[in-house]
Write an enzyme that holds these catalytic residues in place. Sequence first.
Site, PDB file in Angstrom:
ATOM      1  N   HIS A  97      -7.941  10.854  79.030  1.00 45.63           N
ATOM      2  CA  HIS A  97      -9.143  11.449  79.610  1.00 45.63           C
ATOM      3  C   HIS A  97      -9.514  10.721  80.894  1.00 45.63           C
ATOM      4  CE1 HIS A  97     -10.332  13.195  75.598  1.00 45.63           C
ATOM      5  NE2 HIS A  97      -9.696  12.125  75.158  1.00 45.63           N
TER       6      HIS A  97
ATOM      7  N   THR B 280     -13.294   9.674  82.790  1.00 50.86           N
ATOM      8  CA  THR B 280     -14.692   9.582  82.369  1.00 50.86           C
ATOM      9  C   THR B 280     -15.592  10.514  83.178  1.00 50.86           C
ATOM     10  OG1 THR B 280     -15.037   7.777  83.920  1.00 50.86           O
ATOM     11  CG2 THR B 280     -14.455   7.187  81.657  1.00 50.86           C
TER      12      THR B 280
ATOM     13  N   GLU C 199      -9.879   6.685  77.405  1.00 48.36           N
ATOM     14  CA  GLU C 199     -10.657   7.095  78.577  1.00 48.36           C
ATOM     15  C   GLU C 199     -10.266   6.237  79.777  1.00 48.36           C
ATOM     16  OE1 GLU C 199     -12.926   9.373  79.281  1.00 48.36           O
ATOM     17  OE2 GLU C 199     -13.604  10.166  77.332  1.00 48.36           O
TER      18      GLU C 199
HETATM   19 ZN   LIG Z   1     -11.692  14.325  78.140  1.00 47.54          ZN
END
Ligand SMILES: [Zn+2]
Length: 227
Positions: free
Chosen positions: A26, A28, A91
């Site tokens: 991911h 942020t 993340e």
């Molecule tokens: Zn995400």
Amino acid sequence: MQIISHPSPNFGDRLGGHRPELIVLHYTAMTDLGKTLARLCDPRVQVSAHYLITKGGAIYHLVDEAKRAWHAGQGQWGGRGDVNSRSIGIELENSGFEPFSAPQMQALTLLLIAVQNRHAIAPKGVIGHSDMAPDRKSDPGARFDWCALAMRGLSVWPSLYVKQVPVAKFFGAARAFGYSVDDEAQILSAFRLRFRPQASGPLAFEDAALAVDLANRFAVDAPLKPA
Ligand SMILES: [Zn+2]
């Protein structure tokens, strides 16, 4: 590899007896590290990840790998839902519009090696949030260097040898690779976000050739864990 313990209360037990077979990356989309950490630990927001890697390459450990962190949400990969129960979430501190720094990619490399070894997760099991939720997510985004990860053996990348492949083969191949939403436009945009971020316009033979190559070598129907 320096890991900073920063426990988040936002986790539960993995459901259905699932163990990590995917790693979901991911960004942020936030610029303030303090606020990012606070959000990932705020019980009212109910989001988290197992790890957060800063632009400077620091690794924050938020949720025990044995537990189910709340990073993936609704979506599927390879036709399998409850991705949170099947994955480790990482993340990356990034706005979505900037390059990922060298120290951050170095830290991600070391963390992926450790996590993949611990859970026997194959390179093709390292995916983006946009891969499993193409209808609503676009992270880690067009600036993320998937090719660099693949060159380190940590993810997968299609062959650069592109031959003429009928465009009609694209969607079957993309589904065999793992894309699981019904909407074909969403599959194409998610595929391009990861593998052809410079591409636009209608489906092209290059999309089909790359998808067929990925499906031939990394189909999700095969067990995600190495035999
Ligand atoms: Zn995400």
